[in-house]
Enzyme design. Structure first.
Site, short mmCIF file in Angstrom:
data_model
loop_
_atom_site.label_atom_id
_atom_site.label_comp_id
_atom_site.label_asym_id
_atom_site.label_seq_id
_atom_site.Cartn_x
_atom_site.Cartn_y
_atom_site.Cartn_z
N GLY A 3 0.84 -1.20 0.00
CA GLY A 3 0.00 0.00 0.00
C GLY A 3 0.87 1.24 0.00
N ALA A 4 1.26 1.68 -1.23
CA ALA A 4 2.19 2.81 -1.35
C ALA A 4 1.44 4.14 -1.36
CB ALA A 4 3.02 2.64 -2.63
N SER A 55 -0.50 7.27 1.42
CA SER A 55 0.02 8.26 2.38
C SER A 55 0.69 7.60 3.58
CB SER A 55 -1.13 9.15 2.88
OG SER A 55 -1.76 9.77 1.79
N LYS A 67 -10.98 4.14 19.05
CA LYS A 67 -10.85 4.98 17.86
C LYS A 67 -12.09 4.81 16.97
CE LYS A 67 -7.57 6.87 14.66
NZ LYS A 67 -7.21 6.41 13.34
N ASN A 113 -14.34 7.73 15.38
CA ASN A 113 -14.54 7.86 13.92
C ASN A 113 -16.02 7.70 13.56
OD1 ASN A 113 -11.41 6.22 13.32
ND2 ASN A 113 -11.85 8.37 13.04
N ASN A 138 -16.86 10.96 11.54
CA ASN A 138 -16.53 10.93 10.10
C ASN A 138 -17.74 11.01 9.18
OD1 ASN A 138 -14.10 10.43 11.40
ND2 ASN A 138 -13.37 8.99 9.86
N GLU A 162 -14.29 4.39 3.95
CA GLU A 162 -14.16 3.21 4.82
C GLU A 162 -15.41 3.03 5.69
OE1 GLU A 162 -9.55 2.30 5.38
OE2 GLU A 162 -10.08 4.16 6.40
#
Ligand code: NAD
Ligand code: KPL
Length: 294
Positions: A6-7, A9, A177, A181, A185, A261
């Site tokens: 997973g390249a 952020s 968390k 979220n 979110n 997500e």
């Protein structure tokens, strides 16, 4: 060698901060792309130029960091794991819950750990990764095989200079968390506003108390420490005030036209409600409305 799947952020943040020469990205199957070059803006100081190679066939990583979005994780690992030694620890960085359990259940014999991080990274333009906020990364084992790797993996990650803490109760930390979220979110995406602005909006004010009732019942059912709905609301609002000017990750995904997500945040909680026979109409409603935005 530390491999990063997973390249994006988060992957680029770790690749830029871990010792150079010890990190490689894992490519999608069948691709042999050129090394990844980008500028990395640390919190303090001048931007750095970073080059990260791709893991080559036959290279065996001694650690695999998974920094895909939650919804891509199972598929990405299904492709990557056949060429990863069975003893290589896997560290999952996904937000929310659900994807971590899928991985631990699919590969029970592999050492699986999860990270919950308050580091912030983004890519405001192609070729630039910004370390936007300093935080802490809590690391814990998701299965017995992962437990033996906790201390050595925490030490390997601490070589980045980022704050890394072993966490005996990583599931509890992921739940804390998740509740934050799930309380912020979706509202920021639906109302298209920074975190702090949700607090005065009629839509938020109508739904936050019944939503916190759902959280409170679900925490009990999941064996997490009890918390009264009013306390959960205070916690959520303290974070919304502290991050008032932030664009949440879900709003950022929505604005960029990326899949959100939500299935691993309010969607996870709605599914858990079905499993425990706990009504979850607000989590369900927020999930459906956010999905309509995509
Ligand atoms: P991102 O979208 O920037 O990066 C995800 C990367 O995964 C993308 O480059 C994508 O191409 C790659 N990917 C998807 N499928 C793949 C596959 N099959 N094989 C190889 N690569 C694949 O996302 P991000 O912001 O880096 O976030 C990653 C995870 O970390 C999310 O779950 C997010 O919630 C969590 N997280 C991010 C931050 C942050 O500040 N960025 C903070 C805390 C948690
Ligand atoms: O973690 C976050 C996110 O955006 O995903 C919050 C806490 C809401 C900060 O923006």
């Amino acid at each position: 060698m530390i491999a990063i799947l997973g390249a994006g952020s988060m992957g680029r943040l770790w690749a830029a901060t871990l010792p150079a020469g010890q990190v490689a990205f894992v490519s999608r199957p069948g691709r042999r792309p050129k090394p990844v070059h980008y500028r990395f803006q640390p919190i303090e100081g001048e931007p750095l130029s970073v080059t990260v190679p791709w893991l080559q066939p036959g290279q065996s990583p001694d650690l695999l960091l998974v920094t895909t979005k939650a919804g891509d994780t199972l598929e990405a690992l299904t492709s990557a794991l056949p060429s990863t030694p069975p003893s290589t620890p896997i560290v999952l960085f996904q937000n929310g819950l659900g994807s971590q359990q899928q991985v631990a259940e699919t590969w029970p014999e592999r050492p699986v750990l999860a990270a919950s991080t308050t580091e912030g990274a983004n890519r405001p333009q192609p070729g630039l990764t910004v370390h936007a906020g300093r935080g802490t990364t809590w690391l814990g084992a998701l299965n017995p095989a992962g437990q033996a790797h906790l201390e050595p993996v925490a030490q390997q990650l601490a070589a980045s200079g980022l704050a890394v803490q072993p966490e005996p109760d990583i599931l509890g930390r992921l739940w804390q968390k998740l509740v934050i979220n799930a309380g912020i979110n979706a509202f920021t995406a639906l109302l298209d506003c920074p975190n702090g602005e949700i607090l005065g909006q009629p839509f938020y004010l109508k739904w936050i108390d019944p939503l916190c009732q759902e959280f409170s019942q679900l925490l009990d059912a999941a064996g997490q420490p009890s918390a009264a709905p009013e306390i959960l609301r205070e916690t959520i609002e303290a974070v919304a005030r502290k991050t008032a000017a932030n664009t949440s990750s879900m709003r950022a995904d929505m604005l960029a036209g990326r899949e959100t997500e939500i299935d691993f945040i309010n969607g996870y909680l709605a599914r858990l409600g079905h499993r425990y026979n706990i009504a979850g109409p607000v989590n369900q409603m927020l999930t459906e409305r956010v999905k309509q935005l995509n």
